[in-house]
Design an enzyme around this catalytic site. Structure first.
Site, PDB file in Angstrom:
ATOM      1  N   ARG A   7       0.918  -1.055   0.058  1.00 47.12           N
ATOM      2  CA  ARG A   7      -0.003  -0.136  -0.239  1.00 47.12           C
ATOM      3  C   ARG A   7       0.882   1.071   0.141  1.00 47.12           C
ATOM      4  O   ARG A   7       0.318   2.076  -0.494  1.00 47.12           O
ATOM      5  CB  ARG A   7      -0.861   0.180   1.141  1.00 47.12           C
ATOM      6  CG  ARG A   7      -1.964   1.361   1.908  1.00 47.12           C
ATOM      7  CD  ARG A   7      -2.724   0.785   2.205  1.00 47.12           C
ATOM      8  NE  ARG A   7      -3.459   0.215   2.955  1.00 47.12           N
ATOM      9  CZ  ARG A   7      -5.186  -0.336   3.160  1.00 47.12           C
ATOM     10  NH1 ARG A   7      -4.872   0.703   3.906  1.00 47.12           N
ATOM     11  NH2 ARG A   7      -5.415  -1.768   3.278  1.00 47.12           N
ATOM     12  N   HIS A  53      -8.523  -4.021  -7.083  1.00 52.93           N
ATOM     13  CA  HIS A  53      -8.502  -3.393  -5.825  1.00 52.93           C
ATOM     14  C   HIS A  53      -9.158  -2.882  -4.818  1.00 52.93           C
ATOM     15  O   HIS A  53     -10.435  -2.585  -4.720  1.00 52.93           O
ATOM     16  CB  HIS A  53      -8.089  -1.749  -6.378  1.00 52.93           C
ATOM     17  CG  HIS A  53      -7.308  -0.949  -4.998  1.00 52.93           C
ATOM     18  ND1 HIS A  53      -6.017  -1.566  -4.980  1.00 52.93           N
ATOM     19  CD2 HIS A  53      -8.016   0.074  -4.290  1.00 52.93           C
ATOM     20  CE1 HIS A  53      -4.975  -0.875  -3.481  1.00 52.93           C
ATOM     21  NE2 HIS A  53      -6.389  -0.200  -3.672  1.00 52.93           N
ATOM     22  N   TYR A  97     -18.541  12.958 -12.889  1.00 53.88           N
ATOM     23  CA  TYR A  97     -18.497  14.620 -13.417  1.00 53.88           C
ATOM     24  C   TYR A  97     -17.294  14.528 -14.116  1.00 53.88           C
ATOM     25  O   TYR A  97     -17.316  15.495 -15.311  1.00 53.88           O
ATOM     26  CB  TYR A  97     -18.654  15.666 -12.739  1.00 53.88           C
ATOM     27  CG  TYR A  97     -19.675  15.898 -11.877  1.00 53.88           C
ATOM     28  CD1 TYR A  97     -21.363  16.159 -12.572  1.00 53.88           C
ATOM     29  CD2 TYR A  97     -19.979  15.913 -10.744  1.00 53.88           C
ATOM     30  CE1 TYR A  97     -22.064  15.687 -11.656  1.00 53.88           C
ATOM     31  CE2 TYR A  97     -20.969  16.257  -9.683  1.00 53.88           C
ATOM     32  CZ  TYR A  97     -22.007  15.991 -10.445  1.00 53.88           C
ATOM     33  OH  TYR A  97     -23.444  16.076  -9.546  1.00 53.88           O
TER      34      TYR A  97
END
Length: 846
Positions: A7, A53, A97
């Protein structure tokens, strides 16, 4: 360990953390190449979450956004369409968006050849998909875009660099494997941040590149400009155009406003953010009395306009965290690149051999075409036909399958020629690929060629400029070098006030109160200097102490000040008797010291440049003697000394009269005194004046009895010796009236006293245009021009210079210093080149 590897820390090979690698691979799988249309970020995030993921969508989207920000990445890997945040730390728009696709550098430098078995693939979290363990990077991506992350018990913070410089460094390592970290810095001079700005000094870069850890000082780019205002006079302003890496512009402006409101930064009148799509522009308007450079230095010191990047070059090498130097980074990448090229070549060789194997079968079939057709037509089924072809023509099953699948149009003569030509080309290619695998130099040559091609296509000029000066700001950088008045009373109270507190007044006026003096206290030392000067305090025991002028507290005119024992380690029985301000410790200046009993000596000024906190011995004293006066002088100068009864002696400061001595010496006799007379002070005349005195010595008897009006005519230009008595009378006497004598003489009379029991208070060399500050024992200060005091002969009584209260007396006189700006104006000369035709502009330049 799972957090460290899976990570938080990047891989040293491709410079990516797992989340970034999975995003790029998912976009590659979706076909979001630079020439394809944009796709919603929500689609990409969903693909990454569903396949690779298994974490929160926010983490994936934040990582995607950062790879699209040109102020976060030196070379962004994702092309974002929509609101992806700003340098003001504005959040990006929601992923439903915004849209994205891969940048050209991502496809060319990170993802190309991923299908050529260049890297290992592993199962994803549920075993339904395969994902790469690393991307086949063609450039040192970790150094290109940097990385930051906090793991468990360790962290990484790697700065971004310039692509062209990294390629040059990689090529240097290829050509010279023994190259050192120091030599590599010729190719990679330092980080190159996406926001530009400056790096101060190279010591932090050196530490980071050679040891893996270093603090790199970053400073924003700011210029001081004069901005015009409609209907109002022009003002000075600080214009900030570039910020240090990862500095929040909105927070910076807020911090500056907070410091101004708290009065921790003075001189700022307005702050505006005029940034637009053309670039950054923060305008900080200054007050008219502000010093722009001092305000800017305070912004550097107290705001994120100057900050440090703590480089911690930690990355995963073989799933193990390692602290790497710059050369180790390039070596790890080079080893990985060699492995990648080798695996790609092996893959290409295998494919070429497989294809050539089929072509060889086709060529065999074409050579025995009728027999092959007969076998196929006579076979009962495909399996029988394959078996007979393998048996009769010594073919492999793959070749037999290729023959069975061959279309009839391939039987033409032209097609047969194409097959033959392809076979020959493949033979050449196979030989070349085998040569690559056999020779390491060929692999290194390919790595260099591909890296140079990427440099040619994607490299951009350096944005961050590296300054050689170190970034530490001295206290003097934060304080304006203003003129100041410093008072020290008999009981040891010291204070600093700006000279501007006292405006010039007419002669014979009372003056202003400069200190709240106790009834049993008096002003003892009074001098003017600039705030950056070093102040040398000489005690009666011959010990010298040192302070910077700005370290003395600045207080109001009526304040008493602070006890000097709080600032200097002075014993109770010791007393400060002389104070010398020094702007610069030069090797051609001396300190001239005069004791109460009339012993004088000169010592080199640079002997006092480094004074310990507990002081330094300046002079050896006889029993009962005290050090009283100390002044700066050069060898060509001369010294004039005055006594309480009005006598004055003038002698040269050269080695014949006064040879230089060390610190721990006593000196020689300066002046012979009569009765209860005592010395009241001395001053220095510059060497330029002494040459003109030689001619004046012969005519001294003729000029001694001139009237005052004739005196004005004969000494209109100066310099003069200013004589001030304790009763408040003063005059200017031409220097030529004090002839040069030998040391240890009695001298000549300098004044006639008008008042009974009056005595000489001060003797000072002055020039035309000088300004004086006179202080009384009660702490009353008057500032006036020297020109207001009339020139008279030695035997005149003078004019009143200050009106005194009852039982008050003149205590000291000091000259107002010339500021740095005034000094520059005085020393400035007109250029030799031809002046402009416009007379008005020439006059204004003068």
């Amino acid at each position: 360990m799972s957090v460290i590897v899976g990570r938080a820390l990047p891989d040293a090979r491709d410079g990516l953390k797992p989340v970034h690698r999975r995003i790029l691979y998912a976009m590659h799988e979706l076909g979001l190449s630079p020439e394809r249309p944009f796709r919603k970020c929500a689609r990409v995030v969903g693909e990454v979450l569903g396949k690779y993921h298994p974490h929160g969508d926010t983490a994936v989207y934040d990582a995607l956004v950062r790879m699209a920000q040109d102020f976060s990445m030196r070379s962004p890997l994702i092309n974002g369409h929509g609101n992806f945040g700003s340098v003001d730390n504005d959040p990006p728009a929601a992923m439903r968006y915004t849209e994205c696709r891969l940048q050209a550098i991502a496809t060319n430098a990170l993802l190309r050849d991923i299908e050529s078995e260049t890297v290992d693939f592993v199962d994803n979290f549920d075993g339904s998909q395969q994902e790469p363990t690393v991307l086949p990077a063609r450039i040192p991506q970790l150094l290109l875009n940097g990385s930051s992350g906090i793991a468990v018990g360790m962290a990484t913070n790697i700065p971004p660099h310039n692509l062209g410089e990294l390629v040059d460094g990689l090529v240097a390592v290829i050509h010279n494997p023994e190259i050192t970290d120091k030599e590599l810095r010729r190719y990679i001079p330092g980080p190159d941040f996406p926001t530009g700005a400056q790096i101060l000094g190279t010591s932090g870069i050196k530490d980071a590149y050679t040891s893996g850890r270093g603090s790199i000082t970053m400073r924003g780019v700011a210029e001081i400009e004069t901005i015009g205002q409609r209907g109002r006079p022009d003002k000075e302003a600080i214009i900030i155009t570039e910020l240090p890496y990862q500095t929040n512009k909105a927070s910076l402006i807020e911090k500056i406003a907070e410091l101004v409101n708290d009065k921790r930064i003075d001189g700022i009148s307005d702050i505006r953010d005029e940034s637009d799509r053309n670039g950054m522009r923060i305008v900080i308007e200054l007050k008219r009395d502000a010093y722009p450079k001092v305000v800017l230095n305070n912004l550097y010191k107290q705001t994120p306009l100057q900050t440090n990047f703590g480089a911690n070059m930690l990355a995963l090498v073989g799933n193990e965290p390692q602290l790497l130097t710059i050369k180790q980074f390039l070596n790890v990448f080079l080893d990985f690149r060699i492995e990648t090229i080798t695996r790609r070549t092996q893959y290409q060789l295998r494919k070429a051999e497989e294809r050539d194997h089929l072509l060889q079968g086709l060529l065999i079939a074409l050579d025995s075409l009728d027999a092959v057709i007969a076998v196929i037509r006579g076979a009962a089924d495909t399996t029988t036909a394959r078996g007979q072809l393998v048996t009769e023509f010594s073919l492999s099953e793959a070749q037999a399958d290729a023959i069975l699948q061959m279309q009839l149009r391939r039987l033409t003569a032209l097609e047969a020629q194409k097959i033959q030509a392809e076979h020959e080309e493949l033979q050449v290619r196979i030989a070349d690929l085998r040569d690559i695998l056999a020779r390491r130099s060929r692999i290194l040559e390919i790595i260099e060629t591909e890296a140079q091609q990427l440099k040619q296509n994607f490299a951009t000029p350096r944005r961050t400029q590296i300054q050689q000066v170190e970034g530490e700001l001295d206290d003097t950088d934060l304080i304006a070098n203003e003129k100041a008045v410093i008072l020290l009373t008999e009981q040891g109270y010291i204070k600093r006030m700006p000279v501007d507190e006292f405006r010039a007044q007419a002669r014979a006026t009372r003056g202003k109160a400069a200190a709240r003096i106790k009834d049993d206290d008096e002003v003892e030392h009074f001098f003017t200097c600039c705030d950056h000067d070093s102040i040398l305090f000489f005690s009666d025991r011959g010990v010298v102490y040192s302070l910077r002028a700005y370290q003395i507290p600045a207080v109001s005119r009526t304040a008493r000040g602070v006890p000097i024992v709080q600032m200097l380690p002075i014993p109770h029985e010791e007393k400060i008797t002389s104070i010398v301000p020094v702007s610069e410790f030069t090797d051609d200046e001396y300190l001239v010291m005069l004791t109460h009993k009339g012993y004088i000596k000169k010592t080199a000024l640079d002997a006092f440049s480094k004074i310990r906190a507990n002081g330094l011995i300046a002079i050896s004293l006889g029993e009962g003697d005290q050090l009283r006066w100390v002044l700066r002088a050069r060898e060509e100068d001369s010294i004039i000394i005055g006594s309480r009864h009005g006598m004055a002696i003038h002698f040269k400061c050269d080695n014949d009269q006064l040879r230089p001595l060390g610190r721990a010496t006593r000196g020689v006799k300066a002046m012979k005194l009569k009765g209860d007379d005592e010395l009241i002070g001395m001053d220095i005349l510059s060497g330029q004046i002494i040459a003109s005195l030689a001619a004046a010595e012969d005519s001294e008897e003729e000029t001694e009895d001139l009237s005052d009006s004739e005196m004005v005519e004969t000494a209109a230009q100066g310099p003069w010796v200013l004589i001030v008595t304790m009763g408040g009378y003063g005059k200017r006497v031409p220097v030529s009236q004090f002839r040069l004598q030998n040391r240890a003489g009695m001298g000549v009379r300098s004044t006639k006293f008008r008042l009974p029991k009056d005595q000489l208070a001060a003797l000072q060399v002055v020039n035309e245009g000088d300004e004086l500050m006179i202080v009384t024992s009660r702490g009353i200060i008057i500032r006036q021009a020297v020109d207001a005091i009339s020139p008279q002969s030695r035997m005149a009584t003078g004019v009143r210079v200050q009106k005194l209260d009852d039982e008050d007396a003149i205590a000291a006189v000091a000259l107002v210093p010339i500021s740095d700006q005034e000094q520059e104006i005085e020393e400035q000369e007109l250029p030799d080149q031809e002046l402009p035709d416009q007379e008005e502009s020439v006059d204004s330049d003068k």
